[in-house]
Design an enzyme around this catalytic site. Structure first.
Site, PDB file in Angstrom:
ATOM      1  N   ARG A  38      38.489  43.662  45.997  1.00 30.40           N
ATOM      2  CA  ARG A  38      39.309  42.568  45.472  1.00 30.40           C
ATOM      3  C   ARG A  38      39.183  42.599  43.956  1.00 30.40           C
ATOM      4  O   ARG A  38      38.115  42.386  43.403  1.00 30.40           O
ATOM      5  CB  ARG A  38      38.862  41.215  46.024  1.00 30.40           C
ATOM      6  N   SER A 106      43.681  35.111  55.035  1.00 28.01           N
ATOM      7  CA  SER A 106      42.910  33.943  54.603  1.00 28.01           C
ATOM      8  C   SER A 106      43.541  32.680  55.174  1.00 28.01           C
ATOM      9  O   SER A 106      44.766  32.512  55.114  1.00 28.01           O
ATOM     10  CB  SER A 106      42.893  33.836  53.078  1.00 28.01           C
ATOM     11  N   LYS A 135      37.053  32.966  42.574  1.00 24.61           N
ATOM     12  CA  LYS A 135      38.466  33.182  42.291  1.00 24.61           C
ATOM     13  C   LYS A 135      38.995  32.018  41.454  1.00 24.61           C
ATOM     14  O   LYS A 135      38.583  30.876  41.628  1.00 24.61           O
ATOM     15  CB  LYS A 135      39.285  33.268  43.587  1.00 24.61           C
TER      16      LYS A 135
END
Length: 207
Positions: A38, A106, A135
């Site tokens: 990611r 998600s 994030k």
């Protein structure tokens, strides 16, 4: 997909000065079953380089490799699958591109979880369980109540994620999670391998 217990996501901001491959290999040696790339900031050429190196590493150790968001990168390096958020390409469209590869989604509410299951997701992320700074676009914590709801309702594999630390993972496990994902607690550790082993020790008590 192969079952899994411990899922690690890259987070280079948590280990400045240390190479991503070195850190993720330590996680694998500690027992991580899935590695996800990611990276929200790198340009495509740099992202592709990291993906190729992580694909080589995961093949070496027989570990599942997932790419977040970038389906083109996942296909280019023949990753095992992709992980998508609620605002990304719809699952049905992604399935047309990736075929039989793993698709993770998600979720932050039971309606999203049920929809992902119905549409053929291979697994879902459940979170963020706790507040997290991993994030920039993170939603509010779903708390362990959502973990309990998913554990009662959803039949496909789910992994609890978001702010999970060794100090609070027991609460998540008690809520019904048998699979855990961590970012900063793993890759930011001074003992990555030992931290993974500690997570697995707690998870294995549920077997």
């Amino acid at each position: 997909m192969r079952d899994f217990r411990l899922y690690a996501i890259t987070g280079e901001q948590f280990h400045p000065g240390r190479d991503i491959i070195e850190v993720m290999e330590e996680a694998i040696l500690g027992g991580v079953d899935i590695i996800q790339l990611r990276d929200k900031t790198s340009e495509k050429p740099e992202l592709l380089r990291k993906a190729k190196e992580l694909r080589e590493l995961t093949l070496k150790h027989g570990v599942t490799f997932i790419v977040n968001d970038h389906i083109d990168i996942a296909m280019e390096v023949d990753a095992d699958g992709i992980h998508l958020g609620q605002e990304d390409l719809p699952l049905a469209e992604a399935r047309k591109i990736v075929g039989g590869k793993i698709i993770g989604i998600s979720t932050h509410a039971i309606g999203e979880a049920l929809l992902a299951e119905r549409q053929g997701a291979d697994y879902i992320g459940v979170g963020p369980v706790y507040r997290t700074a991993t994030k920039a676009d993170v939603v509010d914590p779903v708390t362990v109540s959502y973990v309990r709801e998913v554990a009662r309702t959803i039949k496909i594999p789910f992994v609890a994620i978001g702010g999970i630390k060794l100090r609070n993972v027991d609460e998540v496990i008690e809520a019904g999670a048998t699979r855990i994902c961590a970012v900063s607690e793993i890759v930011g550790s001074t003992d990555v391998k030992g931290t993974c082993e500690a997570f697995l020790s707690k998870l294995n008590k549920t077997r």
